[in-house]
Scaffold this motif. Structure first.
Motif, PDB file in Angstrom:
ATOM      1  N   VAL A   1      -1.403  17.199  -3.658  1.00 32.88           N
ATOM      2  CA  VAL A   1      -1.053  18.450  -4.320  1.00 32.88           C
ATOM      3  C   VAL A   1      -0.363  19.312  -3.281  1.00 32.88           C
ATOM      4  O   VAL A   1      -0.866  19.488  -2.172  1.00 32.88           O
ATOM      5  N   THR A   2       0.791  19.829  -3.638  1.00 34.61           N
ATOM      6  CA  THR A   2       1.547  20.624  -2.693  1.00 34.61           C
ATOM      7  C   THR A   2       2.170  21.814  -3.414  1.00 34.61           C
ATOM      8  O   THR A   2       2.094  21.923  -4.637  1.00 34.61           O
ATOM      9  N   GLU A   3       2.804  22.678  -2.670  1.00 30.73           N
ATOM     10  CA  GLU A   3       3.406  23.867  -3.260  1.00 30.73           C
ATOM     11  C   GLU A   3       4.922  23.738  -3.270  1.00 30.73           C
ATOM     12  O   GLU A   3       5.520  23.055  -2.423  1.00 30.73           O
ATOM     13  N   THR A   4       5.523  24.421  -4.203  1.00 32.37           N
ATOM     14  CA  THR A   4       6.982  24.428  -4.297  1.00 32.37           C
ATOM     15  C   THR A   4       7.600  24.850  -2.975  1.00 32.37           C
ATOM     16  O   THR A   4       7.144  25.799  -2.344  1.00 32.37           O
ATOM     17  N   GLY A   5       8.632  24.110  -2.572  1.00 30.43           N
ATOM     18  CA  GLY A   5       9.367  24.446  -1.361  1.00 30.43           C
ATOM     19  C   GLY A   5       8.903  23.733  -0.114  1.00 30.43           C
ATOM     20  O   GLY A   5       9.579  23.794   0.919  1.00 30.43           O
ATOM     21  N   THR A   6       7.775  23.048  -0.196  1.00 30.66           N
ATOM     22  CA  THR A   6       7.284  22.355   0.994  1.00 30.66           C
ATOM     23  C   THR A   6       7.853  20.939   1.052  1.00 30.66           C
ATOM     24  O   THR A   6       8.133  20.331   0.020  1.00 30.66           O
ATOM     25  N   PRO A   7       8.025  20.389   2.250  1.00 31.37           N
ATOM     26  CA  PRO A   7       8.483  19.002   2.368  1.00 31.37           C
ATOM     27  C   PRO A   7       7.314  18.041   2.155  1.00 31.37           C
ATOM     28  O   PRO A   7       6.176  18.343   2.511  1.00 31.37           O
ATOM     29  N   VAL A   8       7.635  16.907   1.561  1.00 33.17           N
ATOM     30  CA  VAL A   8       6.619  15.894   1.289  1.00 33.17           C
ATOM     31  C   VAL A   8       7.191  14.528   1.644  1.00 33.17           C
ATOM     32  O   VAL A   8       8.339  14.229   1.315  1.00 33.17           O
ATOM     33  N   THR A   9       6.393  13.706   2.298  1.00 38.54           N
ATOM     34  CA  THR A   9       6.799  12.323   2.589  1.00 38.54           C
ATOM     35  C   THR A   9       5.747  11.370   2.062  1.00 38.54           C
ATOM     36  O   THR A   9       4.561  11.518   2.368  1.00 38.54           O
ATOM     37  N   LEU A  10       6.210  10.403   1.286  1.00 38.43           N
ATOM     38  CA  LEU A  10       5.354   9.338   0.776  1.00 38.43           C
ATOM     39  C   LEU A  10       5.702   8.055   1.516  1.00 38.43           C
ATOM     40  O   LEU A  10       6.875   7.771   1.760  1.00 38.43           O
ATOM     41  N   ARG A  11       4.676   7.292   1.817  1.00 37.77           N
ATOM     42  CA  ARG A  11       4.884   6.082   2.606  1.00 37.77           C
ATOM     43  C   ARG A  11       4.528   4.844   1.794  1.00 37.77           C
ATOM     44  O   ARG A  11       3.519   4.816   1.080  1.00 37.77           O
ATOM     45  N   CYS A  12       5.349   3.828   1.943  1.00 37.45           N
ATOM     46  CA  CYS A  12       5.084   2.530   1.345  1.00 37.45           C
ATOM     47  C   CYS A  12       5.082   1.494   2.459  1.00 37.45           C
ATOM     48  O   CYS A  12       5.999   1.471   3.292  1.00 37.45           O
ATOM     49  N   HIS A  13       4.075   0.655   2.454  1.00 35.99           N
ATOM     50  CA  HIS A  13       3.935  -0.373   3.482  1.00 35.99           C
ATOM     51  C   HIS A  13       3.701  -1.718   2.822  1.00 35.99           C
ATOM     52  O   HIS A  13       2.853  -1.846   1.937  1.00 35.99           O
TER      53      HIS A  13
ATOM     54  N   THR B   1       0.842  -1.191   0.000  1.00 35.88           N
ATOM     55  CA  THR B   1       0.000   0.000   0.000  1.00 35.88           C
ATOM     56  C   THR B   1       0.874   1.235   0.000  1.00 35.88           C
ATOM     57  O   THR B   1       1.996   1.220   0.510  1.00 35.88           O
ATOM     58  N   GLN B   2       0.334   2.292  -0.580  1.00 35.47           N
ATOM     59  CA  GLN B   2       1.028   3.567  -0.618  1.00 35.47           C
ATOM     60  C   GLN B   2       0.095   4.644  -0.091  1.00 35.47           C
ATOM     61  O   GLN B   2      -1.109   4.628  -0.337  1.00 35.47           O
ATOM     62  N   SER B   3       0.677   5.575   0.643  1.00 30.62           N
ATOM     63  CA  SER B   3      -0.122   6.698   1.125  1.00 30.62           C
ATOM     64  C   SER B   3       0.706   7.974   1.086  1.00 30.62           C
ATOM     65  O   SER B   3       1.913   7.945   1.338  1.00 30.62           O
ATOM     66  N   PRO B   4       0.083   9.094   0.713  1.00 28.52           N
ATOM     67  CA  PRO B   4      -1.270   9.181   0.180  1.00 28.52           C
ATOM     68  C   PRO B   4      -1.338   8.682  -1.260  1.00 28.52           C
ATOM     69  O   PRO B   4      -0.306   8.394  -1.849  1.00 28.52           O
ATOM     70  N   ARG B   5      -2.505   8.540  -1.811  1.00 26.12           N
ATOM     71  CA  ARG B   5      -2.650   8.138  -3.200  1.00 26.12           C
ATOM     72  C   ARG B   5      -2.584   9.336  -4.140  1.00 26.12           C
ATOM     73  O   ARG B   5      -2.176   9.205  -5.287  1.00 26.12           O
ATOM     74  N   HIS B   6      -2.993  10.469  -3.657  1.00 29.21           N
ATOM     75  CA  HIS B   6      -2.911  11.720  -4.412  1.00 29.21           C
ATOM     76  C   HIS B   6      -2.486  12.825  -3.461  1.00 29.21           C
ATOM     77  O   HIS B   6      -2.900  12.842  -2.299  1.00 29.21           O
TER      78      HIS B   6
END
Lengths: 112, 114
Positions: A12-24, A5-10
């Protein structure tokens, strides 16, 4: 299916912000991978892991970091998202017996 | 470095006909494996067929078969009796080496005409 599974599935973020995607994963596979998929490029390897706390870079690792503190979880972090990181991200594991790649459903990330 | 080339960005086949998708690779490894994956519009990656390099016999899965030519480093996928549900992107994948390197081709978009 390997139960990935992956989260989130979708997202939308803004330039310069940190983002973390998770895989389980629930299959106790040793190897885990993060890919990005872009038109005309197929799937390109970002980072992979060959065990807890053991990771290495792939073909397009710049701007990405990963962590694996448990066998079942593999995190992909964009420290400061850029528009060029807009893509679909796939997580995968590698089967122990057959070396087959098992894929998650993908995460569509849009960086505005 | 390993490379995988799918020379046909797009292919089209008539329903019930046969189509062959090409894949060539370049490697100095002796132990590796090859796969074909299908990606329909749902985006899910689906394993179609696998081939271990040490096996000389070509793999077959129902209507899907491969022509594995190790010396020529060629791994083509043949789809027989094509169905509308076969329409998808098809990716060739090479895997091998001490760290489990994985290299995808850029894909072939297959259309099936009714």
């Amino acid at each position: 299916d390997a139960g990935i599974t992956q989260s989130p599935r979708h997202k939308v973020t803004e330039t310069g912000t940190p983002v973390t995607l998770r895989c389980h994963q629930t299959e106790n596979h040793r190897y885990m991978y993060w890919y990005r998929q872009d038109p005309g490029h197929g799937l390109r390897l970002i980072h992979y892991s060959y065990g807890v706390k053991d990771t290495d870079k792939g073909e397009v690792s710049d701007g990405y970091s990963v962590s694996r503190s448990k066998t079942e979880d593999f995190l992909l972090t964009l420290e400061s998202a850029t528009s060029s990181q807009t893509s679909v991200y796939f997580c995968a594991t590698r089967g122990t017996r057959t070396n087959e790649q098992f894929f998650g459903p993908g995460t569509r990330l849009t960086v505005l | 470095a390993q490379t995988v080339t799918q020379s046909q960005p797009e292919m089209s086949v008539q329903e019930a006909e046969t189509v062959t998708l090409s894949c060539t690779y370049d490697t100095s490894e002796s132990d590796y494996y090859l796969f074909w994956y299908k990606q329909p519009p749902s985006r899910q990656m689906i394993l179609v067929i696998r081939q271990e390099a040490y096996k000389q016999q070509n793999a077959t899965e129902n209507r899907f078969s491969v022509n594995f030519q190790k010396a020529a480093k060629s791994f083509s996928l043949k789809i027989s009796d094509s169905q509308l549900g076969d329409a998808a992107m098809y990716f060739c994948l090479w895997g091998g080496g001490s760290q489990g390197n994985l290299i995808f081709g850029k894909g072939t978009k297959l259309s099936v005409k009714p």
